[in-house]
Design a protein around this motif. Sequence first.
Motif, PDB file in Angstrom:
ATOM      1  N   ARG A 166      98.905  41.938  84.792  1.00 18.82           N
ATOM      2  CA  ARG A 166      97.556  42.334  85.218  1.00 18.82           C
ATOM      3  C   ARG A 166      96.679  42.808  84.057  1.00 18.82           C
ATOM      4  O   ARG A 166      95.522  42.388  83.935  1.00 18.82           O
ATOM      5  CB  ARG A 166      97.653  43.431  86.280  1.00 18.82           C
ATOM      6  CG  ARG A 166      96.293  43.917  86.777  1.00 18.82           C
ATOM      7  CD  ARG A 166      96.453  44.976  87.840  1.00 18.82           C
ATOM      8  NE  ARG A 166      97.010  44.399  89.049  1.00 18.82           N
ATOM      9  CZ  ARG A 166      97.838  45.049  89.882  1.00 18.82           C
ATOM     10  NH1 ARG A 166      98.228  46.273  89.590  1.00 18.82           N
ATOM     11  NH2 ARG A 166      98.291  44.450  90.958  1.00 18.82           N
ATOM     12  N   ASP A 167      97.190  43.687  83.206  1.00 16.54           N
ATOM     13  CA  ASP A 167      96.352  44.235  82.135  1.00 16.54           C
ATOM     14  C   ASP A 167      95.815  43.142  81.227  1.00 16.54           C
ATOM     15  O   ASP A 167      94.665  43.190  80.785  1.00 16.54           O
ATOM     16  CB  ASP A 167      97.144  45.252  81.315  1.00 16.54           C
ATOM     17  CG  ASP A 167      97.329  46.567  82.055  1.00 16.54           C
ATOM     18  OD1 ASP A 167      96.708  46.738  83.126  1.00 16.54           O
ATOM     19  OD2 ASP A 167      98.089  47.418  81.566  1.00 16.54           O
ATOM     20  N   GLU A 168      96.642  42.151  80.934  1.00 11.37           N
ATOM     21  CA  GLU A 168      96.195  41.054  80.079  1.00 11.37           C
ATOM     22  C   GLU A 168      95.289  40.101  80.844  1.00 11.37           C
ATOM     23  O   GLU A 168      94.287  39.610  80.302  1.00 11.37           O
ATOM     24  CB  GLU A 168      97.399  40.295  79.516  1.00 11.37           C
ATOM     25  CG  GLU A 168      97.059  39.034  78.719  1.00 11.37           C
ATOM     26  CD  GLU A 168      96.270  39.319  77.451  1.00 11.37           C
ATOM     27  OE1 GLU A 168      95.638  38.386  76.931  1.00 11.37           O
ATOM     28  OE2 GLU A 168      96.270  40.483  76.987  1.00 11.37           O
ATOM     29  N   TYR A 169      95.595  39.853  82.096  1.00 17.28           N
ATOM     30  CA  TYR A 169      94.804  38.912  82.886  1.00 17.28           C
ATOM     31  C   TYR A 169      93.345  39.346  82.959  1.00 17.28           C
ATOM     32  O   TYR A 169      92.426  38.528  82.827  1.00 17.28           O
ATOM     33  CB  TYR A 169      95.387  38.813  84.301  1.00 17.28           C
ATOM     34  CG  TYR A 169      94.892  37.634  85.111  1.00 17.28           C
ATOM     35  CD1 TYR A 169      95.652  36.480  85.226  1.00 17.28           C
ATOM     36  CD2 TYR A 169      93.661  37.668  85.771  1.00 17.28           C
ATOM     37  CE1 TYR A 169      95.203  35.391  85.969  1.00 17.28           C
ATOM     38  CE2 TYR A 169      93.199  36.592  86.502  1.00 17.28           C
ATOM     39  CZ  TYR A 169      93.979  35.455  86.608  1.00 17.28           C
ATOM     40  OH  TYR A 169      93.526  34.372  87.322  1.00 17.28           O
ATOM     41  N   PHE A 216     104.387  29.781  79.551  1.00 20.31           N
ATOM     42  CA  PHE A 216     104.929  29.838  80.909  1.00 20.31           C
ATOM     43  C   PHE A 216     105.780  31.086  81.080  1.00 20.31           C
ATOM     44  O   PHE A 216     106.575  31.437  80.205  1.00 20.31           O
ATOM     45  CB  PHE A 216     105.758  28.587  81.215  1.00 20.31           C
ATOM     46  CG  PHE A 216     104.919  27.370  81.447  1.00 20.31           C
ATOM     47  CD1 PHE A 216     104.550  27.001  82.731  1.00 20.31           C
ATOM     48  CD2 PHE A 216     104.472  26.595  80.388  1.00 20.31           C
ATOM     49  CE1 PHE A 216     103.767  25.882  82.957  1.00 20.31           C
ATOM     50  CE2 PHE A 216     103.685  25.482  80.592  1.00 20.31           C
ATOM     51  CZ  PHE A 216     103.324  25.122  81.873  1.00 20.31           C
ATOM     52  N   LYS A 217     105.590  31.722  82.230  1.00 18.66           N
ATOM     53  CA  LYS A 217     106.361  32.909  82.580  1.00 18.66           C
ATOM     54  C   LYS A 217     107.303  32.569  83.731  1.00 18.66           C
ATOM     55  O   LYS A 217     107.055  31.636  84.515  1.00 18.66           O
ATOM     56  CB  LYS A 217     105.448  34.055  82.997  1.00 18.66           C
ATOM     57  CG  LYS A 217     104.356  34.383  81.985  1.00 18.66           C
ATOM     58  CD  LYS A 217     104.924  34.815  80.661  1.00 18.66           C
ATOM     59  CE  LYS A 217     103.850  35.383  79.737  1.00 18.66           C
ATOM     60  NZ  LYS A 217     102.772  34.438  79.409  1.00 18.66           N
ATOM     61  N   VAL A 218     108.387  33.335  83.818  1.00 18.63           N
ATOM     62  CA  VAL A 218     109.382  33.136  84.867  1.00 18.63           C
ATOM     63  C   VAL A 218     109.572  34.468  85.598  1.00 18.63           C
ATOM     64  O   VAL A 218     109.893  35.484  84.980  1.00 18.63           O
ATOM     65  CB  VAL A 218     110.726  32.658  84.301  1.00 18.63           C
ATOM     66  CG1 VAL A 218     111.730  32.420  85.436  1.00 18.63           C
ATOM     67  CG2 VAL A 218     110.548  31.394  83.476  1.00 18.63           C
ATOM     68  N   LEU A 219     109.368  34.446  86.899  1.00 17.20           N
ATOM     69  CA  LEU A 219     109.590  35.612  87.752  1.00 17.20           C
ATOM     70  C   LEU A 219     110.701  35.287  88.735  1.00 17.20           C
ATOM     71  O   LEU A 219     110.606  34.312  89.484  1.00 17.20           O
ATOM     72  CB  LEU A 219     108.319  35.980  88.510  1.00 17.20           C
ATOM     73  CG  LEU A 219     108.446  37.090  89.560  1.00 17.20           C
ATOM     74  CD1 LEU A 219     108.885  38.413  88.931  1.00 17.20           C
ATOM     75  CD2 LEU A 219     107.125  37.270  90.318  1.00 17.20           C
ATOM     76  N   GLU A 227      98.394  35.678  88.142  1.00  9.00           N
ATOM     77  CA  GLU A 227      98.458  37.117  87.822  1.00  9.00           C
ATOM     78  C   GLU A 227      99.760  37.659  88.419  1.00  9.00           C
ATOM     79  O   GLU A 227      99.866  37.887  89.618  1.00  9.00           O
ATOM     80  CB  GLU A 227      97.227  37.818  88.391  1.00  9.00           C
ATOM     81  CG  GLU A 227      97.021  39.225  87.882  1.00  9.00           C
ATOM     82  CD  GLU A 227      97.617  40.263  88.797  1.00  9.00           C
ATOM     83  OE1 GLU A 227      98.750  40.717  88.500  1.00  9.00           O
ATOM     84  OE2 GLU A 227      96.974  40.608  89.803  1.00  9.00           O
ATOM     85  N   PHE A 228     100.760  37.831  87.568  1.00 12.61           N
ATOM     86  CA  PHE A 228     102.121  38.097  88.033  1.00 12.61           C
ATOM     87  C   PHE A 228     102.342  39.521  88.536  1.00 12.61           C
ATOM     88  O   PHE A 228     103.219  39.743  89.374  1.00 12.61           O
ATOM     89  CB  PHE A 228     103.121  37.790  86.914  1.00 12.61           C
ATOM     90  CG  PHE A 228     103.430  36.329  86.767  1.00 12.61           C
ATOM     91  CD1 PHE A 228     104.369  35.721  87.595  1.00 12.61           C
ATOM     92  CD2 PHE A 228     102.782  35.550  85.827  1.00 12.61           C
ATOM     93  CE1 PHE A 228     104.660  34.371  87.475  1.00 12.61           C
ATOM     94  CE2 PHE A 228     103.062  34.199  85.692  1.00 12.61           C
ATOM     95  CZ  PHE A 228     104.006  33.608  86.518  1.00 12.61           C
ATOM     96  N   THR A 229     101.582  40.484  88.056  1.00 11.06           N
ATOM     97  CA  THR A 229     101.809  41.860  88.499  1.00 11.06           C
ATOM     98  C   THR A 229     101.617  41.997  89.999  1.00 11.06           C
ATOM     99  O   THR A 229     102.392  42.690  90.681  1.00 11.06           O
ATOM    100  CB  THR A 229     100.865  42.825  87.759  1.00 11.06           C
ATOM    101  OG1 THR A 229     101.051  42.674  86.348  1.00 11.06           O
ATOM    102  CG2 THR A 229     101.147  44.270  88.140  1.00 11.06           C
ATOM    103  N   SER A 230     100.608  41.337  90.544  1.00 16.61           N
ATOM    104  CA  SER A 230     100.385  41.401  91.993  1.00 16.61           C
ATOM    105  C   SER A 230     101.529  40.765  92.765  1.00 16.61           C
ATOM    106  O   SER A 230     101.907  41.246  93.840  1.00 16.61           O
ATOM    107  CB  SER A 230      99.064  40.715  92.355  1.00 16.61           C
ATOM    108  OG  SER A 230      97.974  41.461  91.886  1.00 16.61           O
ATOM    109  N   LEU A 231     102.104  39.684  92.229  1.00 10.18           N
ATOM    110  CA  LEU A 231     103.259  39.074  92.889  1.00 10.18           C
ATOM    111  C   LEU A 231     104.444  40.033  92.907  1.00 10.18           C
ATOM    112  O   LEU A 231     105.162  40.131  93.904  1.00 10.18           O
ATOM    113  CB  LEU A 231     103.651  37.778  92.178  1.00 10.18           C
ATOM    114  CG  LEU A 231     102.720  36.574  92.325  1.00 10.18           C
ATOM    115  CD1 LEU A 231     103.237  35.421  91.485  1.00 10.18           C
ATOM    116  CD2 LEU A 231     102.596  36.155  93.781  1.00 10.18           C
TER     117      LEU A 231
END
Length: 346
Positions: free
Chosen positions: A234-237, A337-340, A273-277
């Motif tokens: 989130r902070d970077e997005y 690419f990010k992996v969650l 935006e991965f933080t919300s996920l």
Amino acid sequence: MELALYHPQYGYYTGGRGRIGKQGDYFTSVSVGPLFGKILAKQFVKLREELGNPPEFEVVEFGGHGGQLRADVWAALPDLSYQIIEVGDPLPEEIVGCVFSNEFLDALPVHVVQVKDGAWQEVYVRTAFPSPEPSPPRGEGQNEETSFVGHAPRLPSSQQQQAERLPYNDFVEVLGPLSTPRLAEYLSDLPIEYIEYMEGYRTEVNLRALNWLTDVTQRLKRGWIVTIDYGYERDEYFAPHHRDGTLLCYHQHVKSTNPYTHIGEQDITAHVEFTSLIEHGKKLGLEPVVFTDQSHYLLQIGEPEIAEIVERTAGQPSKERAAIHQLLHPELMGRTFKVLVQRRRS
């Protein structure tokens, strides 16, 4: 964005044109070769074993790229139950195993918002010619916000014919009130201070991704959700240097920020935006297990296979070495690419 990508006849993803590879518009981790699928097969074996090898274990992939990844995984793991879900397909009632997606969430339609006079407003799109009955913003209770992929609205036949004759440049953006209270709630949590000084700041909000996570979690009885996509925390997005947002278009390997050209013939995406996920997943009972970049993730799983290829092909041209470079290099797919990985325990 929804109409341009998913219109049943003219949509980019539904119109039947080739999208991936040299003759398409972009490359993916799948299109660079079978190594990606071979490494993921090892991951799926490990996940199946951690669940005790239940006979009902399956991989459910969202957005299957024509089934190429499944074919690559099956080449290494032919006994794996593996199904593909595309937009509009019914979802399984129950899932035991792994919900997987690669470059799926970035192509879900987003809301675009912009700071105007110190407050958030939403960006709407209309045709340049006057409309006798403008459509009101969708409300909270309508289907668009309760399904992870909605259905394209159907225009009256006269308007449908008129719209189809429009040249591509006959669209204009207009600012208006936020279309759903969920947007105001989401935006209130952003790490943006002194919004009154951020005039013109523009970004995207992907509520569909959160809807998708809710839908699949409700069906996942036990197992994992593995999400691979390009995006940021989130902070970077929402950092000031992203003040124009992340919406991008791809047509014949040319990148642009104009979604109003090549309509139905170009990809339109927004970073995830991965933080919300992660936070939404916790509310749903999902435990975040891994969040890393693709390079570290693939090396952790497939280091022996990668090392064998590097040693075997040392000093010679090799498609396998080129695939490793594409998948792992930090300036290519490795860091982008990010992996969650999220887990639901029974």
